[in-house]
Design a protein around this motif. Structure first.
Motif, PDB file in Angstrom:
ATOM      1  N   SER A  76     -43.802 -37.921 -13.858  1.00 55.57           N
ATOM      2  CA  SER A  76     -42.803 -37.669 -13.913  1.00 55.57           C
ATOM      3  C   SER A  76     -41.789 -36.688 -13.468  1.00 55.57           C
ATOM      4  O   SER A  76     -40.842 -36.382 -12.176  1.00 55.57           O
ATOM      5  CB  SER A  76     -41.953 -37.548 -15.835  1.00 55.57           C
ATOM      6  OG  SER A  76     -40.814 -38.129 -15.479  1.00 55.57           O
ATOM      7  N   SER A  77     -41.947 -35.402 -13.699  1.00 53.12           N
ATOM      8  CA  SER A  77     -42.204 -34.001 -12.790  1.00 53.12           C
ATOM      9  C   SER A  77     -41.986 -34.042 -11.892  1.00 53.12           C
ATOM     10  O   SER A  77     -40.998 -34.158 -10.339  1.00 53.12           O
ATOM     11  CB  SER A  77     -41.920 -32.577 -12.927  1.00 53.12           C
ATOM     12  OG  SER A  77     -41.690 -32.592 -15.056  1.00 53.12           O
TER      13      SER A  77
ATOM     14  N   ARG B 272     -42.618 -37.126  -9.346  1.00 50.56           N
ATOM     15  CA  ARG B 272     -41.448 -38.118  -9.205  1.00 50.56           C
ATOM     16  C   ARG B 272     -40.164 -37.835  -9.079  1.00 50.56           C
ATOM     17  O   ARG B 272     -39.530 -38.177  -7.953  1.00 50.56           O
ATOM     18  CB  ARG B 272     -41.872 -39.359 -10.480  1.00 50.56           C
ATOM     19  CG  ARG B 272     -41.204 -40.941 -10.019  1.00 50.56           C
ATOM     20  CD  ARG B 272     -41.345 -42.303 -10.602  1.00 50.56           C
ATOM     21  NE  ARG B 272     -40.746 -42.981 -10.534  1.00 50.56           N
ATOM     22  CZ  ARG B 272     -39.571 -43.739 -10.472  1.00 50.56           C
ATOM     23  NH1 ARG B 272     -38.744 -42.505 -11.231  1.00 50.56           N
ATOM     24  NH2 ARG B 272     -39.020 -44.591 -10.081  1.00 50.56           N
ATOM     25  N   ASN B 273     -39.715 -36.715 -10.276  1.00 55.23           N
ATOM     26  CA  ASN B 273     -38.344 -36.959  -9.702  1.00 55.23           C
ATOM     27  C   ASN B 273     -37.995 -35.987  -9.218  1.00 55.23           C
ATOM     28  O   ASN B 273     -36.816 -35.024  -8.195  1.00 55.23           O
ATOM     29  CB  ASN B 273     -37.857 -36.023 -11.198  1.00 55.23           C
ATOM     30  CG  ASN B 273     -37.800 -36.998 -12.308  1.00 55.23           C
ATOM     31  OD1 ASN B 273     -37.423 -38.033 -12.255  1.00 55.23           O
ATOM     32  ND2 ASN B 273     -37.968 -37.075 -13.393  1.00 55.23           N
TER      33      ASN B 273
ATOM     34  N   ARG C 270     -37.992 -37.659  -6.330  1.00 55.28           N
ATOM     35  CA  ARG C 270     -36.696 -38.291  -5.632  1.00 55.28           C
ATOM     36  C   ARG C 270     -35.305 -37.387  -5.393  1.00 55.28           C
ATOM     37  O   ARG C 270     -34.082 -37.788  -4.059  1.00 55.28           O
ATOM     38  CB  ARG C 270     -36.282 -39.235  -6.461  1.00 55.28           C
ATOM     39  CG  ARG C 270     -36.844 -40.397  -6.992  1.00 55.28           C
ATOM     40  CD  ARG C 270     -36.899 -40.472  -8.968  1.00 55.28           C
ATOM     41  NE  ARG C 270     -35.633 -40.974  -8.964  1.00 55.28           N
ATOM     42  CZ  ARG C 270     -34.842 -40.689 -10.082  1.00 55.28           C
ATOM     43  NH1 ARG C 270     -35.240 -40.342 -10.978  1.00 55.28           N
ATOM     44  NH2 ARG C 270     -33.601 -41.047  -9.519  1.00 55.28           N
ATOM     45  N   LEU C 271     -35.599 -36.311  -5.914  1.00 59.02           N
ATOM     46  CA  LEU C 271     -34.612 -35.038  -5.526  1.00 59.02           C
ATOM     47  C   LEU C 271     -34.692 -35.259  -4.005  1.00 59.02           C
ATOM     48  O   LEU C 271     -33.309 -34.492  -3.272  1.00 59.02           O
ATOM     49  CB  LEU C 271     -34.728 -33.915  -6.064  1.00 59.02           C
ATOM     50  CG  LEU C 271     -33.913 -33.105  -6.040  1.00 59.02           C
ATOM     51  CD1 LEU C 271     -34.645 -31.623  -7.228  1.00 59.02           C
ATOM     52  CD2 LEU C 271     -33.580 -31.970  -4.720  1.00 59.02           C
TER      53      LEU C 271
ATOM     54  N   LEU D 260     -29.459 -38.481  -9.956  1.00 60.16           N
ATOM     55  CA  LEU D 260     -31.220 -39.016 -10.547  1.00 60.16           C
ATOM     56  C   LEU D 260     -31.016 -39.773 -11.731  1.00 60.16           C
ATOM     57  O   LEU D 260     -31.705 -39.861 -12.250  1.00 60.16           O
ATOM     58  CB  LEU D 260     -31.464 -37.712 -10.388  1.00 60.16           C
ATOM     59  CG  LEU D 260     -32.153 -37.088  -8.868  1.00 60.16           C
ATOM     60  CD1 LEU D 260     -33.295 -35.839  -9.576  1.00 60.16           C
ATOM     61  CD2 LEU D 260     -32.378 -38.009  -8.030  1.00 60.16           C
ATOM     62  N   GLN D 261     -29.790 -39.075 -12.272  1.00 61.43           N
ATOM     63  CA  GLN D 261     -29.181 -40.404 -13.652  1.00 61.43           C
ATOM     64  C   GLN D 261     -30.290 -39.085 -14.635  1.00 61.43           C
ATOM     65  O   GLN D 261     -31.399 -39.691 -15.349  1.00 61.43           O
ATOM     66  CB  GLN D 261     -29.562 -41.677 -13.892  1.00 61.43           C
ATOM     67  CG  GLN D 261     -28.887 -42.142 -13.344  1.00 61.43           C
ATOM     68  CD  GLN D 261     -29.210 -43.972 -13.305  1.00 61.43           C
ATOM     69  OE1 GLN D 261     -29.739 -44.054 -13.775  1.00 61.43           O
ATOM     70  NE2 GLN D 261     -27.417 -44.509 -12.999  1.00 61.43           N
ATOM     71  N   ILE D 262     -30.192 -37.788 -14.665  1.00 63.76           N
ATOM     72  CA  ILE D 262     -30.576 -37.116 -15.302  1.00 63.76           C
ATOM     73  C   ILE D 262     -30.397 -36.070 -16.074  1.00 63.76           C
ATOM     74  O   ILE D 262     -29.078 -36.287 -15.515  1.00 63.76           O
ATOM     75  CB  ILE D 262     -32.357 -36.214 -14.876  1.00 63.76           C
ATOM     76  CG1 ILE D 262     -31.613 -35.156 -13.354  1.00 63.76           C
ATOM     77  CG2 ILE D 262     -33.711 -37.216 -13.967  1.00 63.76           C
ATOM     78  CD1 ILE D 262     -32.707 -34.324 -12.829  1.00 63.76           C
TER      79      ILE D 262
ATOM     80  N   THR E 158     -32.651 -30.640 -17.045  1.00 60.79           N
ATOM     81  CA  THR E 158     -33.515 -30.895 -16.084  1.00 60.79           C
ATOM     82  C   THR E 158     -33.514 -30.617 -14.593  1.00 60.79           C
ATOM     83  O   THR E 158     -33.769 -30.041 -13.671  1.00 60.79           O
ATOM     84  CB  THR E 158     -33.688 -32.197 -16.177  1.00 60.79           C
ATOM     85  OG1 THR E 158     -33.833 -32.386 -18.092  1.00 60.79           O
ATOM     86  CG2 THR E 158     -35.282 -33.252 -15.341  1.00 60.79           C
ATOM     87  N   ALA E 159     -31.963 -31.259 -14.161  1.00 57.29           N
ATOM     88  CA  ALA E 159     -32.195 -30.870 -12.346  1.00 57.29           C
ATOM     89  C   ALA E 159     -31.971 -29.917 -12.263  1.00 57.29           C
ATOM     90  O   ALA E 159     -32.629 -29.259 -10.768  1.00 57.29           O
ATOM     91  CB  ALA E 159     -30.504 -31.555 -12.337  1.00 57.29           C
TER      92      ALA E 159
ATOM     93  N   LEU F 132     -35.626 -28.021 -12.523  1.00 61.60           N
ATOM     94  CA  LEU F 132     -36.116 -29.432 -10.478  1.00 61.60           C
ATOM     95  C   LEU F 132     -35.478 -28.571  -9.316  1.00 61.60           C
ATOM     96  O   LEU F 132     -36.995 -28.112  -8.725  1.00 61.60           O
ATOM     97  CB  LEU F 132     -36.120 -30.564 -10.546  1.00 61.60           C
ATOM     98  CG  LEU F 132     -36.837 -31.076 -11.791  1.00 61.60           C
ATOM     99  CD1 LEU F 132     -35.978 -32.917 -11.270  1.00 61.60           C
ATOM    100  CD2 LEU F 132     -37.895 -31.776 -10.590  1.00 61.60           C
TER     101      LEU F 132
END
Length: 260
Positions: free
Chosen positions: A12-13, A15-16, A19-20, A40-42, A46-47, A50
């Protein structure tokens, strides 16, 4: 040799993180932490985690004054290297140059990216129209000939997704009705080319044709764009043939095109 499995949290990390990195473009080279979290709708925490990780590993750079993030030079150099070796790019260059010479208009090769069409490569004419177009520029799919001609040959699911995202009005000639848009795509699929007359920019007309891969899928498009005043009916007929011929040449010369 057996490789260690990737647990759900790590996947998941990762993938995000990818995506970032995909959020940045030529039009948006820098983003704030809140913008990243929103896109990212997080959660913002979390943002932050990352972004900090990507900064520490050399993929992002944080601007201390503006408190924004941007891709590091290592990412940009990798992108340039990939693009220079990318077969579609290499094959397209001489063909686009010839197309520009024959039509006198600016030529592009484009691909889809989500619900946008992206210019992969561009050749300016001697008398370019002010389009603010450049390699990496993203435009709407529904009101550009490049986007329409690629989308017309995609799955119904992908077409529905574009419609679901909305068909915003840009000019009085933009198609905003889903039934009318679907009808346009059906016509494009039958005739094998698309013409967008002042649907995105007033006074600008563009013509596009599809590029196919070896599996029979449309993965890109060739287009020309110029002032509507120069795109007379007689010229349009000739230009359509030239654009379709250019797209056909790229298709034939590309034996192993990548998927997008």
């Amino acid at each position: 040799m057996r490789y260690p499995s990737i647990n759900t949290e790590s996947y998941s990390s990762m993938r995000n993180a990818l995506r970032l990195l995909n959020l940045f473009s030529i039009d948006e080279p820098e983003l704030t932490l809140s913008e990243i979290a929103e896109r990212l709708q997080i959660a913002q925490s979390t943002a932050h985690r990352l972004s900090s990780t990507l900064t520490h590993t050399g993929f992002l750079v944080k601007e201390p004054i503006l408190k924004t993030y941007r891709p590091a030079s290592s990412i940009l150099s990798m992108g340039t290297t990939f693009l220079s070796k990318y077969e579609l790019y290499q094959v397209s260059e001489p063909i686009l140059e010839e197309l520009t010479k024959k039509t006198g208009e600016t030529a592009h090769v484009s691909v889809l990216k989500g619900n946008k069409v992206v210019y992969l490569y561009k050749i300016d004419s001697k008398h370019p129209v002010h389009l603010l177009s450049h390699a990496g520029k993203e435009n709407p799919i529904h009101c550009t000939s490049s986007g329409q001609v690629i989308l017309a040959f995609q799955s119904q699911k992908q077409i529905n997704e574009v419609i679901k995202q909305g068909l915003p009005l840009y000019t009085t000639k933009t198609i905003t009705s889903p039934p009318d848009f679907i009808s346009r795509l059906e016509s494009i699929q039958k005739q094998g080319f698309a013409i967008s007359q002042e649907e995105l920019h007033k006074g600008v007309t563009s013509i596009a044709a599809p590029i196919w891969n070896t599996e029979g899928n449309v993965i890109a498009s060739v287009s020309i764009a110029g002032p509507t005043t120069r795109m007379t009916p007689l010229k349009v007929d000739r230009f359509v043939k030239l654009v379709k011929a250019a797209a056909s040449s790229i298709t034939k010369k590309s034996n192993n095109l990548l998927h997008f």
